[in-house]
Design an enzyme around this catalytic site. Sequence first.
Site, PDB file in Angstrom:
ATOM      1  N   GLY A 208       0.665  -0.834   0.052  1.00  0.00           N
ATOM      2  CA  GLY A 208      -0.038   0.399   0.219  1.00  0.00           C
ATOM      3  C   GLY A 208       0.953   1.410  -0.556  1.00  0.00           C
ATOM      4  O   GLY A 208       2.194   0.950  -0.228  1.00  0.00           O
ATOM      5  N   ASN A 209      -0.010   2.089   0.734  1.00  0.00           N
ATOM      6  CA  ASN A 209       0.909   3.224   0.969  1.00  0.00           C
ATOM      7  C   ASN A 209       0.012   4.282   1.506  1.00  0.00           C
ATOM      8  O   ASN A 209      -0.666   4.180   1.909  1.00  0.00           O
ATOM      9  CB  ASN A 209       0.808   4.453  -1.168  1.00  0.00           C
ATOM     10  CG  ASN A 209      -0.592   4.873  -1.174  1.00  0.00           C
ATOM     11  OD1 ASN A 209      -1.273   5.647  -1.224  1.00  0.00           O
ATOM     12  ND2 ASN A 209      -0.739   3.846  -2.752  1.00  0.00           N
ATOM     13  N   ARG A 210       1.063   5.445   1.314  1.00  0.00           N
ATOM     14  CA  ARG A 210       0.144   6.476   2.695  1.00  0.00           C
ATOM     15  C   ARG A 210      -0.560   7.488   2.498  1.00  0.00           C
ATOM     16  O   ARG A 210      -0.741   8.430   2.982  1.00  0.00           O
ATOM     17  CB  ARG A 210       1.716   7.122   3.181  1.00  0.00           C
ATOM     18  CG  ARG A 210       2.853   6.526   4.121  1.00  0.00           C
ATOM     19  CD  ARG A 210       3.650   6.594   3.667  1.00  0.00           C
ATOM     20  NE  ARG A 210       3.917   7.811   5.203  1.00  0.00           N
ATOM     21  CZ  ARG A 210       5.008   8.999   5.441  1.00  0.00           C
ATOM     22  NH1 ARG A 210       5.346   8.536   4.412  1.00  0.00           N
ATOM     23  NH2 ARG A 210       4.933   9.668   5.908  1.00  0.00           N
ATOM     24  N   SER A 211      -1.108   7.734   1.206  1.00  0.00           N
ATOM     25  CA  SER A 211      -2.547   8.628   1.442  1.00  0.00           C
ATOM     26  C   SER A 211      -3.293   8.139   1.847  1.00  0.00           C
ATOM     27  O   SER A 211      -3.975   7.206   2.344  1.00  0.00           O
ATOM     28  CB  SER A 211      -2.699   8.026   0.002  1.00  0.00           C
ATOM     29  OG  SER A 211      -4.495   8.890  -0.241  1.00  0.00           O
ATOM     30  N   ALA A 275      -3.755   7.826  -4.593  1.00  0.00           N
ATOM     31  CA  ALA A 275      -2.531   7.291  -5.025  1.00  0.00           C
ATOM     32  C   ALA A 275      -2.317   5.490  -5.387  1.00  0.00           C
ATOM     33  O   ALA A 275      -3.134   4.952  -4.789  1.00  0.00           O
ATOM     34  CB  ALA A 275      -1.700   7.308  -4.120  1.00  0.00           C
TER      35      ALA A 275
END
Length: 414
Positions: A208-211, A275
């Site tokens: 995943g990502n931090r958005s 994102a």
Amino acid sequence: MSRIVLGVAGGVAAYKAALLLRALTEAGHDVRVVPTPGALHFVGAATFEALSGNPVTTDVWSDVPEVAHVRIGQTADLVVVAPATADLLARAAAGRADDLLTATLLTAHCPVVFVPAMHTEMWLHPATQDNVATLRRRGAVVLPPAVGRLTGPDSGPGRLPEPADVAALAHVALTAGADALRADLAGRRVVVSAGGTREPLDPVRYLGNRSSGKQGWALARVAAARGADVTLVAANVDLPAPFGVRVVPVGTAEELRTAMVAEAPDADVVVMTAAVADFRPATVAATKLKKDSASEPGSVPLVRNPDVLAELVTKRPPGQLVVGFAAETGDETGDVLAHARAKLARKGCDLLVVNDVSGGGVFGRPDNAAVVLAADGTATEVPHGTKDAVAAAVWQAVLPRLARPPAAPPGARR
Ligand code: CTP
């Protein structure tokens, strides 16, 4: 510190005014609450006095030597009336001055934001709609009510938006003025993707990502405030929907692509703030990967995800505006703007909102700064501000570029 007058009219949503007051004072503003006498049937003056630290009066016969009915409006930086009932809107439109709040409205030179809350029939009544049109014509902001549960078991347009949403929009009015919240997206359909995709490795793990989704939420909030019919395609965002807008929850890039391709065709504007993971694990394990099992991966083979923005650009109907977002850093091959201009050309979208993330992340933070690049070569700098202020600047850039006339006349939202 700004001086905000919080007008409160006599509707059951007055209880939310206490939370709005709290949000405004916590943001550092000096808030003077001016309720109507009717509002005090719902919330006591002591609550407003305790939370604001300022005296509360409703009529023009108190503090006479102070000339409060003139001074409070004259010295305000912003007036927010929440809730604004049908009766309050009627009295304001008629220019009455029969209590301290309406007198204050007649003396205010600053932006004035009405936040209506009432039963659906009262909101849709031609008398109320005419009063709203009159107030807007005179320069006031009249937000559309949120859609959702009303006082009883029924639901529809008429709810007061959540206090956090009103506080965020009050900040936009303070910093960008009333023009940033005009009802000029009425009749427009807007689709915004938000959040960050998660690409599963096994039933419990993902890449995943931090958005956080906050920028997409702000774009939806400001668009809804300006009257647009908004759909949020939300990748893993757990926030209440602003104004009760429709949320389509998605998890992976592939799900986000499917939802966006389905929602986009009849939209006037599509905004991709999500994102989207560029790659996903080539295979998803059916059972949890064990660290001591033979299935423990030494490395994770990845495959490419679809480029949703590029696909939306190729499929867009005539007149639709497509907006992309890009977080960029400069490097030895070029600075942030050079990379961003190349990306704008590569993706083919109409506008690219560029965040310079060289000095640290914007992820999860309430504030942001950006440059809006347009396919026509213009670059508009957006000063550092809240994500709602950035959202307001993006909609200011979008509005003059909208080709098709709106589907319905202004004020006829939903
Ligand atoms: N985007 C998309 N689909 C992808 C990747 C990105 O729709 N698979 C969209 C994002 O929502 C954003 C824009 O494209 O609006 C730019 O995202 P970014 O990650 O900067 O683009 P990339 O093409 O991945 O560029 P880079 O090579 O810099 O990672």
